[in-house]
Design an enzyme around this catalytic site. Sequence first.
Site, PDB file in Angstrom:
ATOM      1  N   GLY A  12      14.396  -3.156   4.310  1.00  0.00           N
ATOM      2  CA  GLY A  12      13.083  -3.237   4.966  1.00  0.00           C
ATOM      3  C   GLY A  12      12.536  -2.431   5.157  1.00  0.00           C
ATOM      4  N   ASP A  13      11.526  -2.590   6.159  1.00  0.00           N
ATOM      5  CA  ASP A  13      11.200  -1.186   7.060  1.00  0.00           C
ATOM      6  C   ASP A  13      12.218  -0.160   7.118  1.00  0.00           C
ATOM      7  OD1 ASP A  13      10.078  -3.400   7.809  1.00  0.00           O
ATOM      8  OD2 ASP A  13      11.581  -4.639   9.107  1.00  0.00           O
ATOM      9  N   LYS A  16       8.585   3.315   4.436  1.00  0.00           N
ATOM     10  CA  LYS A  16       8.557   3.068   3.297  1.00  0.00           C
ATOM     11  C   LYS A  16       7.125   3.385   3.212  1.00  0.00           C
ATOM     12  CE  LYS A  16       9.566  -0.710   1.715  1.00  0.00           C
ATOM     13  NZ  LYS A  16      10.206  -1.357   3.195  1.00  0.00           N
ATOM     14  N   ALA A  39       5.473  -8.206   2.913  1.00  0.00           N
ATOM     15  CA  ALA A  39       6.008  -5.987   3.108  1.00  0.00           C
ATOM     16  C   ALA A  39       4.108  -6.675   4.820  1.00  0.00           C
ATOM     17  CB  ALA A  39       4.679  -5.546   2.566  1.00  0.00           C
ATOM     18  N   GLY A  40       5.255  -5.316   5.287  1.00  0.00           N
ATOM     19  CA  GLY A  40       4.528  -4.926   6.370  1.00  0.00           C
ATOM     20  C   GLY A  40       4.631  -2.957   6.573  1.00  0.00           C
ATOM     21  N   HIS A  41       3.828  -2.326   5.870  1.00  0.00           N
ATOM     22  CA  HIS A  41       3.910  -1.236   5.696  1.00  0.00           C
ATOM     23  C   HIS A  41       2.913  -0.361   7.202  1.00  0.00           C
ATOM     24  CE1 HIS A  41       5.579  -1.354   1.634  1.00  0.00           C
ATOM     25  NE2 HIS A  41       5.964  -1.812   2.324  1.00  0.00           N
ATOM     26  N   THR A  42       3.765   0.436   8.383  1.00  0.00           N
ATOM     27  CA  THR A  42       3.217   1.174   8.804  1.00  0.00           C
ATOM     28  C   THR A  42       2.823   2.444   8.741  1.00  0.00           C
ATOM     29  OG1 THR A  42       4.620  -0.292  10.442  1.00  0.00           O
ATOM     30  CG2 THR A  42       2.679   1.714  11.909  1.00  0.00           C
ATOM     31  N   ARG A 143       6.771 -22.263 -14.206  1.00  0.00           N
ATOM     32  CA  ARG A 143       5.870 -22.070 -15.140  1.00  0.00           C
ATOM     33  C   ARG A 143       4.654 -22.683 -15.148  1.00  0.00           C
ATOM     34  NH1 ARG A 143      10.132 -23.355 -19.661  1.00  0.00           N
ATOM     35  NH2 ARG A 143      10.512 -24.271 -18.485  1.00  0.00           N
ATOM     36  N   GLN A 223       9.536  -4.701   1.245  1.00  0.00           N
ATOM     37  CA  GLN A 223      11.253  -5.361   1.255  1.00  0.00           C
ATOM     38  C   GLN A 223      12.241  -3.684   0.920  1.00  0.00           C
ATOM     39  OE1 GLN A 223       8.889  -6.915  -0.481  1.00  0.00           O
ATOM     40  NE2 GLN A 223       8.073  -7.860   0.857  1.00  0.00           N
ATOM     41  N   GLY A 301       6.268  -9.855  13.686  1.00  0.00           N
ATOM     42  CA  GLY A 301       5.987  -9.229  15.626  1.00  0.00           C
ATOM     43  C   GLY A 301       7.066  -9.632  15.947  1.00  0.00           C
ATOM     44  N   LEU A 331      15.843   9.501  11.804  1.00  0.00           N
ATOM     45  CA  LEU A 331      16.572  10.040  12.567  1.00  0.00           C
ATOM     46  C   LEU A 331      16.403  10.055  14.133  1.00  0.00           C
ATOM     47  CD1 LEU A 331      19.636  11.263  11.491  1.00  0.00           C
ATOM     48  CD2 LEU A 331      17.726  13.645  11.276  1.00  0.00           C
ATOM     49  N   ASP A 332      15.224  10.446  14.166  1.00  0.00           N
ATOM     50  CA  ASP A 332      14.997  10.748  15.667  1.00  0.00           C
ATOM     51  C   ASP A 332      15.346  10.191  17.193  1.00  0.00           C
ATOM     52  OD1 ASP A 332      12.326   9.926  14.629  1.00  0.00           O
ATOM     53  OD2 ASP A 332      12.004   9.404  16.319  1.00  0.00           O
ATOM     54  N   GLY A 407       9.544  11.216  13.831  1.00  0.00           N
ATOM     55  CA  GLY A 407       8.507  10.497  13.994  1.00  0.00           C
ATOM     56  C   GLY A 407       7.766   9.567  13.671  1.00  0.00           C
TER      57      GLY A 407
HETATM   58  P1  GDP Z   1       8.078  -0.200   5.839  1.00  0.00           P
HETATM   59  O1  GDP Z   1       8.266  -1.510   5.580  1.00  0.00           O
HETATM   60  O2  GDP Z   1       9.197   0.114   5.574  1.00  0.00           O
HETATM   61  O3  GDP Z   1       6.727   0.465   5.274  1.00  0.00           O
HETATM   62  O4  GDP Z   1       8.006   0.207   7.520  1.00  0.00           O
HETATM   63  P2  GDP Z   1       7.458   0.184   9.199  1.00  0.00           P
HETATM   64  O5  GDP Z   1       5.917   0.125   8.676  1.00  0.00           O
HETATM   65  O6  GDP Z   1       7.595  -1.536   8.735  1.00  0.00           O
HETATM   66  O7  GDP Z   1       8.568  -0.088  10.474  1.00  0.00           O
HETATM   67  C1  GDP Z   1       9.177   1.094  10.171  1.00  0.00           C
HETATM   68  C2  GDP Z   1       8.691   1.094  11.732  1.00  0.00           C
HETATM   69  O8  GDP Z   1       8.945   2.693  12.012  1.00  0.00           O
HETATM   70  C3  GDP Z   1       7.009   1.591  12.021  1.00  0.00           C
HETATM   71  O9  GDP Z   1       6.941   1.431  12.945  1.00  0.00           O
HETATM   72  C4  GDP Z   1       6.587   3.208  11.330  1.00  0.00           C
HETATM   73  O10 GDP Z   1       5.538   3.678  12.377  1.00  0.00           O
HETATM   74  C5  GDP Z   1       8.075   3.768  11.918  1.00  0.00           C
HETATM   75  N1  GDP Z   1       8.542   5.029  11.644  1.00  0.00           N
HETATM   76  C6  GDP Z   1       8.662   5.901  10.596  1.00  0.00           C
HETATM   77  N2  GDP Z   1       9.084   6.753   9.997  1.00  0.00           N
HETATM   78  C7  GDP Z   1       9.421   6.994  11.059  1.00  0.00           C
HETATM   79  C8  GDP Z   1      10.345   8.157  11.910  1.00  0.00           C
HETATM   80  O11 GDP Z   1      11.243   9.203  11.267  1.00  0.00           O
HETATM   81  N3  GDP Z   1      10.429   8.384  13.563  1.00  0.00           N
HETATM   82  C9  GDP Z   1      10.189   6.918  14.066  1.00  0.00           C
HETATM   83  N4  GDP Z   1      10.804   6.923  15.452  1.00  0.00           N
HETATM   84  N5  GDP Z   1       9.526   6.262  13.716  1.00  0.00           N
HETATM   85  C10 GDP Z   1       9.224   5.828  12.349  1.00  0.00           C
HETATM   86  P1  IMO Z   2       8.485  -4.352   4.377  1.00  0.00           P
HETATM   87  O1  IMO Z   2       7.463  -4.035   2.592  1.00  0.00           O
HETATM   88  C1  IMO Z   2      11.973  -6.736   6.084  1.00  0.00           C
HETATM   89  C2  IMO Z   2      12.696 -10.356   4.523  1.00  0.00           C
HETATM   90  C3  IMO Z   2      12.125 -11.928   5.388  1.00  0.00           C
HETATM   91  C4  IMO Z   2      13.013 -13.002   5.677  1.00  0.00           C
HETATM   92  C5  IMO Z   2      13.347 -12.593   4.173  1.00  0.00           C
HETATM   93  C6  IMO Z   2      12.605 -13.611   3.155  1.00  0.00           C
HETATM   94  O2  IMO Z   2       7.586  -4.798   5.481  1.00  0.00           O
HETATM   95  O3  IMO Z   2       9.875  -3.430   4.378  1.00  0.00           O
HETATM   96  P2  IMO Z   2       9.858 -13.898   2.645  1.00  0.00           P
HETATM   97  O4  IMO Z   2       8.600 -13.774   3.501  1.00  0.00           O
HETATM   98  O5  IMO Z   2      10.271 -12.661   1.926  1.00  0.00           O
HETATM   99  O6  IMO Z   2      11.128 -15.471   1.208  1.00  0.00           O
HETATM  100  O7  IMO Z   2      11.287 -13.480   3.448  1.00  0.00           O
HETATM  101  O8  IMO Z   2      12.916 -11.850   3.751  1.00  0.00           O
HETATM  102  N1  IMO Z   2      11.395  -9.468   4.156  1.00  0.00           N
HETATM  103  C7  IMO Z   2      11.373  -8.526   5.318  1.00  0.00           C
HETATM  104  N2  IMO Z   2      11.899  -8.031   6.158  1.00  0.00           N
HETATM  105  N3  IMO Z   2      10.916  -5.740   5.914  1.00  0.00           N
HETATM  106  C8  IMO Z   2       9.886  -6.605   5.054  1.00  0.00           C
HETATM  107  O9  IMO Z   2       8.850  -5.927   3.881  1.00  0.00           O
HETATM  108  C9  IMO Z   2      10.430  -7.727   4.458  1.00  0.00           C
HETATM  109  N4  IMO Z   2       9.556  -9.422   3.891  1.00  0.00           N
HETATM  110  C10 IMO Z   2      10.801  -9.466   3.446  1.00  0.00           C
HETATM  111  O10 IMO Z   2      12.566 -11.514   6.971  1.00  0.00           O
HETATM  112  O11 IMO Z   2      14.695 -12.228   6.186  1.00  0.00           O
HETATM  113 MG    MG Z   3       7.950  -2.737   7.211  1.00  0.00          MG
END
Ligand code: GDP
Ligand code: IMO
Ligand code: MG
Length: 416
Positions: A12-13, A16, A39-42, A143, A223, A301, A331-332, A407
Site C-alpha cells: 500500500g501507499d 496510487k 485507504a488513504g490516497h494523497t 452472510r 491497499q 498518521g 524515485l526522487d 515528486g
Molecule cells: P496511495 O495510498 O497509494 O495513494 O499513497 P499515499 O497517498 O498513501 O502515499 C503516497 C505519498 O507519497 C503521498 O504523500 C504522495 O503525495 C507522495 N508521492 C506520490 N508520488 C510521489 C513521488 O513520486 N515522489 C515523492 N517524493 N512523493 C510522492
Molecule cells: P492505501 O489504499 C497501507 C494495512 C494496515 C494493517 C493491515 C490491515 O492507502 O494504500 P485493515 O484496516 O485494512 O484491516 O488493516 O493493512 N493497510 C494499509 N497499509 N495502505 C493502505 O491503504 C492500507 N489499508 C490497510 O495498516 O497493517
Molecule cells: Mg495510502
Amino acid sequence: MSVVSILGAQWGDEGKGKIVDILCEDIDCVARFQGGANAGHTILINGEETILHQLPSGVMRENIKCVLGNGMVIDPVALLDEIKMVESKGLKIRNRLSISSLANVVTPLHKALDTSNETSLGEMAIGTTKKGIGPCYADKISRNGFLFKDLNNLADIKKSLEEKTENSINRKYIKESDKKLLKDQYNEFYKACEILRDYTTDTISMLNEMIKQNSKILVEGAQGSLLDIDFGTYPFVTSSNTTAGNISTGLGIGPTKIDKVLGVVKAYLTRVGAGPFPTELNDNDGQKLQKTGFEIGATTGRQRRCGWFDAVLGKYSSQINGFTSIIITKLDVLDEFDEIKICTKYKNGKFPDINLKDAEPEYIILPGWKSSICNIRDFDKLPENAKKYLATLENLLDVRISHISVGKGREQIITR
Ligand code: GDP
Ligand code: IMO
Ligand code: MG
C-alpha cells in the site's frame, strides 16, 4: 482502451492516488472495487493536498463520474464527511457519485469490534486502521451484513443492529461501557444512511453500459498486493482481495472487459502496521527513506516502516496481477543515496512457501545518482545511474516501466 486499472503492487501507499489523478484526465469514470476507509490516497493539486479514503481519486476533476463498487465496505458517516470536505473545495459531487446497491455497509459496531479485536490480540495485533474493515468483511462472508440497498428499510437495520450490539456485549466482544458511545454514534450513522441511500444505484448495469458505449473507465485499487487476503503476508493483511482478479467481482464487469492492469510500485519499500518485512532498515538509511519520503500513514498518521526494494515480492506481485506495465513512484526519494540495494532472492527459501519472518535477503548494490531528478520530465534526461536502477527493476520484475513519478505534484511524471 475502455477499462484500465491501477493497483498497488506492495504493502500500500505506493502513490496510487497521485497516479490515478494524473491518468484520469480524459477518463469518463473512476471506480473503486474493494476496501473502504482504510485507504488513504494523497493528491497534490496546485500545492494543496487532499487525502481521499473512500471517494475515488477521480473526484478531484469535476466532469468525472465516481463509482463505489459492490466489493467495497463503505462507512456512511466517514463518506458523508469526505463528500463535505471535497465539496468545500468547490467541487460538486451529488450528480456524479454512485454507490452500488450491493456494497456492504460499515456500522459503528464494526469499528468498535475492530478496535477491541486488536486490543485482545495484544502483541499479535495486525495493526489495522480500526476502520471496521475486517469485521464488516467477516459479516459479509458469514452472510450477516447489511447492503446499501437495505438502507431503504432503516427500521429493520436499527432493530438488527440493536440485537447485534447486545450480542457482542454478552459475548464480551465489546464492553458494556461501549454501549453509551455506540448509541450516540448510531444516531449519526442513521442520519448519514438516510442521506447516502439516495446515491445508491445499480452500478453493475451502469458500468457495463458505459463499456458498451466505449466510455473510458479507470479502476482504482486500494491497499496493495502484499496486503491481499489470499496472496499477502497472511495474517498481516487486509480483509479483501486487492489484486487484479477481484476487479471483476468487485465491480460486476467481466475479466474480458479489462484492457490494462497497471501496477504502482514504489522505488523502495514501506509498510504501515505489523507483519514481516525482510528488507526493513532499522538504521540511518531507513530513517533517511522515512524522512525524505515523508513516510507517514495518510489514514492513521503512523510512521511507515521503510526498507530496500524487494524484487522477490515485486516479481510475485507482477505475476499474480499480470501487470501490463508498472509505474515507479518516489524515485526522487533515492536522489541522495551513495548506494542503493535491491533484494534479488532469499538465501534460505522461496516465497511464498518460506515463512517471510525468517527470510534472509540477498542484495545487489547499485550506485546512486546523487542529483535531484524532481524537475526531469524526459526519460532520456535521467542520470545514467537512475536509468540503470530502473532497467534492473524492469529485468527483475520482468515487466515494462511505463511511467516514473519524481515528486508529489501532478506535473512530476515521466511518461515513456
Ligand atoms: P496511495 O495510498 O497509494 O495513494 O499513497 P499515499 O497517498 O498513501 O502515499 C503516497 C505519498 O507519497 C503521498 O504523500 C504522495 O503525495 C507522495 N508521492 C506520490 N508520488 C510521489 C513521488 O513520486 N515522489 C515523492 N517524493 N512523493 C510522492
Ligand atoms: P492505501 O489504499 C497501507 C494495512 C494496515 C494493517 C493491515 C490491515 O492507502 O494504500 P485493515 O484496516 O485494512 O484491516 O488493516 O493493512 N493497510 C494499509 N497499509 N495502505 C493502505 O491503504 C492500507 N489499508 C490497510 O495498516 O497493517
Ligand atoms: Mg495510502
